[in-house]
Design an enzyme around this catalytic site. Structure first.
Site, PDB file in Angstrom:
ATOM      1  N   TYR A 118     -57.361 -17.151  -2.741  1.00  0.00           N
ATOM      2  CA  TYR A 118     -57.925 -15.799  -2.798  1.00  0.00           C
ATOM      3  C   TYR A 118     -58.477 -15.367  -1.445  1.00  0.00           C
ATOM      4  O   TYR A 118     -59.141 -16.156  -0.771  1.00  0.00           O
ATOM      5  CB  TYR A 118     -59.087 -15.746  -3.795  1.00  0.00           C
ATOM      6  N   ASP A 265     -55.058  -9.819 -20.880  1.00  0.00           N
ATOM      7  CA  ASP A 265     -55.171  -8.382 -20.589  1.00  0.00           C
ATOM      8  C   ASP A 265     -54.307  -7.576 -21.560  1.00  0.00           C
ATOM      9  O   ASP A 265     -54.729  -6.543 -22.082  1.00  0.00           O
ATOM     10  CB  ASP A 265     -54.711  -8.080 -19.153  1.00  0.00           C
ATOM     11  N   ASP A 301     -46.846 -10.368 -14.545  1.00  0.00           N
ATOM     12  CA  ASP A 301     -48.123 -10.195 -15.256  1.00  0.00           C
ATOM     13  C   ASP A 301     -48.093  -8.930 -16.098  1.00  0.00           C
ATOM     14  O   ASP A 301     -48.824  -8.801 -17.062  1.00  0.00           O
ATOM     15  CB  ASP A 301     -49.287  -9.999 -14.274  1.00  0.00           C
TER      16      ASP A 301
END
Ligand code: ADP
Ligand code: MG
Length: 345
Positions: A118, A265, A301
């Site tokens: 990250y 999600d 995703d």
């Protein structure tokens, strides 16, 4: 709104506003260690904007509110999320801080292991605060969807989350996905903060494995009675929802998992979509599982959800037929009736 905040002229009311950090994601072009991957493909990531994108693709009006750098990656996020039909007009730009990015490796088939690097510390989104967000746009939705990730980003972000989850008359329905990310909290008491924020929400999503070590759904409900609706996700087993005195458990679907990222999600988007449509608790869970199945059976995703009439037809199956469903890659695009074949015993 403060003088240096974004300007807004009476934002339109949408079904769902999702607030949080989105990042440009770099996916490996080949398997292997991060040290060995020579090149990456660009994609977008961000739990809350994923929810907004799935909802928009499913026919709802959705707005994403976040903060990105005044850089090309910020432009890309705004353009790519906007291309899903999500309203991005309230996204603010930070001229001093960069858009967050991250790189990941492919999941090792044998061990499920992967690496993620990250670059989000000090990002534009970490500077989100009550003083620099367009709060009119944040509140102009039937549902405001938040996640625990935002609370971990900075003191200002935590303060913003406390403000948005404070109970007050006339606020939107506040949806909160716990999304406990231990790596973001380090030595701070993340779980304690997340429990406190969850108490202020109207709809809470939590995975059994991140639910404060409490155990099963009933124990989680006992510790968290405040939210009108509590959903405890039990991975591939199913999910249990509590609504006032009512409870419902719906088993997850049998799916050929291609990539697990984004399932949570998508589940939240499916559940919220069915909530907005006033569907009963069992059907909200079924729509959550169906959207999750779309994400699980696609490599990215952000998978396209099934068409609404298809999802409604599958959500209406009797329990036996639901239990016999087998969903594999491409099922959301396949001809009507393709899943009917597999549910014939
Ligand atoms: N192995 C699986 N088989 C079928 N559905 C699954 C499986 N794993 C997850 N799901 C679906 O995805 C949803 C979200 O899973 P979860 O593990 O909570 O995701 P996340 O960790 O991304 O929050 C579950 O509630 C379920 O609907
Ligand atoms: Mg999650």
């Amino acid at each position: 709104m403060t003088a240096n905040g974004p300007t807004s002229t009476a934002p339109g009311v949408v079904d769902v506003v999702a607030l949080g950090e989105s990042m440009v994601t770099f996916l490996p072009t080949r398997p292997g260690r991060l040290a060995d991957v020579p090149s990456f493909d660009r994609a977008i990531g961000g739990a809350e904007s994923n929810v907004a994108c799935v909802l928009a693709a499913a026919g709802h009006t959705a707005r994403w509110v976040g903060r990105v750098g005044a850089d090309g990656f910020g432009d890309h996020l705004v353009e790519a999320i906007g291309a899903y039909g999500v309203d991005v007009s309230a996204v603010s730009r930070d001229t001093a801080r960069p858009t967050g990015v991250y790189f990941r490796t492919a999941q090792d088939r044998a061990t499920d292991a992967h690496e993620v690097a990250y670059y989000r510390a000090g990002s534009a989104a970490s500077a989100m605060s009550a003083g620099n967000m367009d709060l009119d746009a944040v509140h102009a939705g039937r549902v405001l969807h938040l996640s625990g990730i935002t609370a971990a980003l900075s003191a200002g972000c935590l303060e913003l989350m406390r403000l948005l989850t404070a109970r007050r008359p006339g606020r939107p329905l506040v949806s909160f996905d716990v999304n406990h990310r231990p790596g973001l909290w380090r030595d701070r008491d993340g779980l304690g903060v997340l429990l406190e924020l969850a108490r202020g929400a109207d709809i809470v999503f939590v995975g059994e494995d991140e639910a404060w070590g409490l155990g099963g759904p009933e124990a989680v409900r006992a510790a968290l009675p405040e939210p009108d609706v509590l959903v405890v996700k039990q991975g591939g087993t199913g999910a249990t929802a509590f609504h006032g005195p009512h409870a419902a458990f719906v088993p997850a679907l049998t799916v050929d998992v291609v990539a697990a990222v984004g399932a949570g999600d998508a589940f939240a988007a499916g559940f919220l979509s069915a909530t907005l449509r006033g569907l009963p608790l069992r059907d909200r869970l079924r729509h959550g599982h169906l959207m999750a199945a779309a994400a699980l059976t696609a490599p990215s995703d952000l998978a396209a959800p099934p068409a609404r009439d298809r999802a409604d037809r599958l959500a209406a199956l009797d329990d036996d037929a639901w239990g016999r469903l087998r969903l594999g890659p491409g099922w959301t695009q396949a001809d009507e009736g393709a899943d009917e074949e597999v549910r014939t015993p």
